[in-house]
Motif scaffolding. Structure first.
Motif, PDB file in Angstrom:
ATOM      1  N   ALA A 136      38.089  43.532  43.167  1.00 45.62           N
ATOM      2  CA  ALA A 136      37.019  43.553  44.174  1.00 45.62           C
ATOM      3  C   ALA A 136      35.965  42.495  43.909  1.00 45.62           C
ATOM      4  O   ALA A 136      35.319  42.005  44.841  1.00 45.62           O
ATOM      5  CB  ALA A 136      36.378  44.948  44.211  1.00 45.62           C
ATOM      6  N   SER A 137      35.804  42.106  42.634  1.00 47.56           N
ATOM      7  CA  SER A 137      34.710  41.191  42.294  1.00 47.56           C
ATOM      8  C   SER A 137      35.168  39.780  41.938  1.00 47.56           C
ATOM      9  O   SER A 137      34.365  38.855  41.994  1.00 47.56           O
ATOM     10  CB  SER A 137      33.899  41.758  41.130  1.00 47.56           C
ATOM     11  OG  SER A 137      34.728  41.931  39.986  1.00 47.56           O
ATOM     12  N   ARG A 138      36.419  39.600  41.589  1.00 54.89           N
ATOM     13  CA  ARG A 138      36.858  38.270  41.183  1.00 54.89           C
ATOM     14  C   ARG A 138      38.344  38.065  41.440  1.00 54.89           C
ATOM     15  O   ARG A 138      39.086  39.022  41.681  1.00 54.89           O
ATOM     16  CB  ARG A 138      36.551  38.026  39.703  1.00 54.89           C
ATOM     17  CG  ARG A 138      37.269  38.938  38.735  1.00 54.89           C
ATOM     18  CD  ARG A 138      37.025  38.506  37.291  1.00 54.89           C
ATOM     19  NE  ARG A 138      35.609  38.348  36.997  1.00 54.89           N
ATOM     20  CZ  ARG A 138      35.134  37.746  35.908  1.00 54.89           C
ATOM     21  NH1 ARG A 138      35.976  37.250  35.026  1.00 54.89           N
ATOM     22  NH2 ARG A 138      33.833  37.655  35.706  1.00 54.89           N
ATOM     23  N   ALA A 139      38.743  36.792  41.387  1.00 56.49           N
ATOM     24  CA  ALA A 139      40.139  36.404  41.578  1.00 56.49           C
ATOM     25  C   ALA A 139      40.512  35.367  40.526  1.00 56.49           C
ATOM     26  O   ALA A 139      39.665  34.562  40.104  1.00 56.49           O
ATOM     27  CB  ALA A 139      40.364  35.852  42.983  1.00 56.49           C
ATOM     28  N   ILE A 165      38.972  30.994  37.452  1.00 53.65           N
ATOM     29  CA  ILE A 165      38.444  32.321  37.757  1.00 53.65           C
ATOM     30  C   ILE A 165      37.363  32.181  38.827  1.00 53.65           C
ATOM     31  O   ILE A 165      36.403  31.417  38.660  1.00 53.65           O
ATOM     32  CB  ILE A 165      37.860  32.983  36.495  1.00 53.65           C
ATOM     33  CG1 ILE A 165      38.918  33.003  35.379  1.00 53.65           C
ATOM     34  CG2 ILE A 165      37.366  34.389  36.802  1.00 53.65           C
ATOM     35  CD1 ILE A 165      38.360  33.429  34.039  1.00 53.65           C
ATOM     36  N   TYR A 166      37.535  32.916  39.923  1.00 57.14           N
ATOM     37  CA  TYR A 166      36.596  32.862  41.034  1.00 57.14           C
ATOM     38  C   TYR A 166      35.818  34.179  41.110  1.00 57.14           C
ATOM     39  O   TYR A 166      36.368  35.257  40.900  1.00 57.14           O
ATOM     40  CB  TYR A 166      37.325  32.631  42.358  1.00 57.14           C
ATOM     41  CG  TYR A 166      38.070  31.311  42.426  1.00 57.14           C
ATOM     42  CD1 TYR A 166      37.436  30.164  42.903  1.00 57.14           C
ATOM     43  CD2 TYR A 166      39.402  31.219  42.041  1.00 57.14           C
ATOM     44  CE1 TYR A 166      38.112  28.951  42.980  1.00 57.14           C
ATOM     45  CE2 TYR A 166      40.093  30.018  42.108  1.00 57.14           C
ATOM     46  CZ  TYR A 166      39.440  28.887  42.579  1.00 57.14           C
ATOM     47  OH  TYR A 166      40.111  27.693  42.648  1.00 57.14           O
ATOM     48  N   ALA A 214      29.333  34.310  48.690  1.00 60.78           N
ATOM     49  CA  ALA A 214      30.225  33.156  48.757  1.00 60.78           C
ATOM     50  C   ALA A 214      31.051  33.059  47.468  1.00 60.78           C
ATOM     51  O   ALA A 214      30.576  33.391  46.382  1.00 60.78           O
ATOM     52  CB  ALA A 214      29.419  31.878  48.971  1.00 60.78           C
ATOM     53  N   GLN A 215      32.282  32.579  47.600  1.00 62.59           N
ATOM     54  CA  GLN A 215      33.166  32.461  46.437  1.00 62.59           C
ATOM     55  C   GLN A 215      32.826  31.219  45.630  1.00 62.59           C
ATOM     56  O   GLN A 215      32.674  30.125  46.164  1.00 62.59           O
ATOM     57  CB  GLN A 215      34.627  32.406  46.883  1.00 62.59           C
ATOM     58  CG  GLN A 215      35.632  32.494  45.740  1.00 62.59           C
ATOM     59  CD  GLN A 215      37.057  32.508  46.220  1.00 62.59           C
ATOM     60  OE1 GLN A 215      37.527  31.517  46.776  1.00 62.59           O
ATOM     61  NE2 GLN A 215      37.747  33.625  46.032  1.00 62.59           N
ATOM     62  N   ILE A 216      32.679  31.384  44.320  1.00 62.37           N
ATOM     63  CA  ILE A 216      32.368  30.282  43.422  1.00 62.37           C
ATOM     64  C   ILE A 216      33.261  30.364  42.185  1.00 62.37           C
ATOM     65  O   ILE A 216      33.830  31.409  41.879  1.00 62.37           O
ATOM     66  CB  ILE A 216      30.884  30.300  42.992  1.00 62.37           C
ATOM     67  CG1 ILE A 216      30.583  31.610  42.260  1.00 62.37           C
ATOM     68  CG2 ILE A 216      29.966  30.092  44.191  1.00 62.37           C
ATOM     69  CD1 ILE A 216      29.194  31.637  41.638  1.00 62.37           C
TER      70      ILE A 216
END
Length: 247
Positions: free
Chosen positions: A87-90, A142-143, A150-152
């Motif tokens: 849910a918080s990262r990819a 790691i995003y 916004a994705q960073i």
């Protein structure tokens, strides 16, 4: 009875006129990983280039057929991608494999004479590959999300280690296997023989068993597909019968 004697005579005549040939071979290969996921469909990895070298023997008959068996070593390269998310990262990872194998191809072939100096050959058979070394490199990005959603990029990882070969992923040791220790595959190809001394070959090879250590019972099936281009050199004194292989 006379038909059995006739068949026996043909067999003996064929054996007398048959001949062995020994050769050395070296060349390059282009390898790709074909991945089947359930669910997820199929996807191909990235191509890589390597090399191979081997020695082998051929048993020829007067009918144009031959049986071959080889033993050799190869280095192959290929890549694959992997991704996961919470849910918080990819995390998106790129794997670059560079394994080394012992190879044992065997099969049959047929020879079509083109001229006194040239012959076209076709081959088909199977190959056993046993892992003996190599490295695998992993690059991961790691995003995450900032305060606005916004994705960073929040981190990267880059590491490599020696390939661990094994059929089970649940080994009672400090590591987890990367690739199965042995796989079977099929091979098919063609060759152009010159003066019974040299031959340029092009062989396609595809594994039948899963390259992943968990075997074919896991949701993802990884199979190697490669094209091997080689040059054979035949040792002429290896033939115990002087009859030409083609006319």
């Amino acid at each position: 009875m006379k038909y059995w004697l006739l068949a026996f005579g043909i067999l003996i005549s064929s054996a007398i006129q048959a001949q062995f040939g020994f050769y050395a071979q070296a060349g390059g290969n282009a390898t790709n990983l074909h991945v089947s996921r359930n669910p997820g469909g199929t996807v191909d990895g990235t191509f890589g280039y390597g090399w191979q070298a081997s020695v082998g023997t051929e048993y020829h008959t007067q009918f144009g057929f031959l049986v071959f068996i080889e033993a050799g070593i190869s280095q192959q390269r290929y890549g694959r991608d992997s991704s996961g998310a919470t849910a918080s990262r990819a995390i998106v990872s790129e794997y670059a494999y560079k394994p080394m194998f012992l190879n044992f191809p065997f099969g049959i072939g047929y020879q079509f004479p083109l001229s006194k100096q040239l012959a076209l050959r076709v081959y088909g058979g199977a190959t056993t590959q046993i892992g003996i070394g190599g490295k695998v490199r992993r690059k991961s990005t790691i995003y995450g999300k900032d305060s606005s959603g916004a994705q960073i990029v929040v981190g990267t990882e880059d590491d490599s280690h020696k390939i661990n070969f094994g059929r089970s992923i649940n080994l009672q040791s400090e590591f987890r296997s990367d690739i199965a220790n042995a796989v079977w595959g099929l091979n098919a190809g063609v060759g152009l023989s010159v003066s019974q001394k040299f031959e340029v070959t092009a062989i396609f090879q595809s594994t039948l068993t899963n390259m992943l250590p968990g075997g074919d019972g896991i949701p993802e099936i990884d199979k190697l597909q490669s094209i091997n281009i080689g040059l054979k050199y035949f040792f002429s004194r290896s033939y115990y019968h002087a009859k030409p292989l083609y006319h």
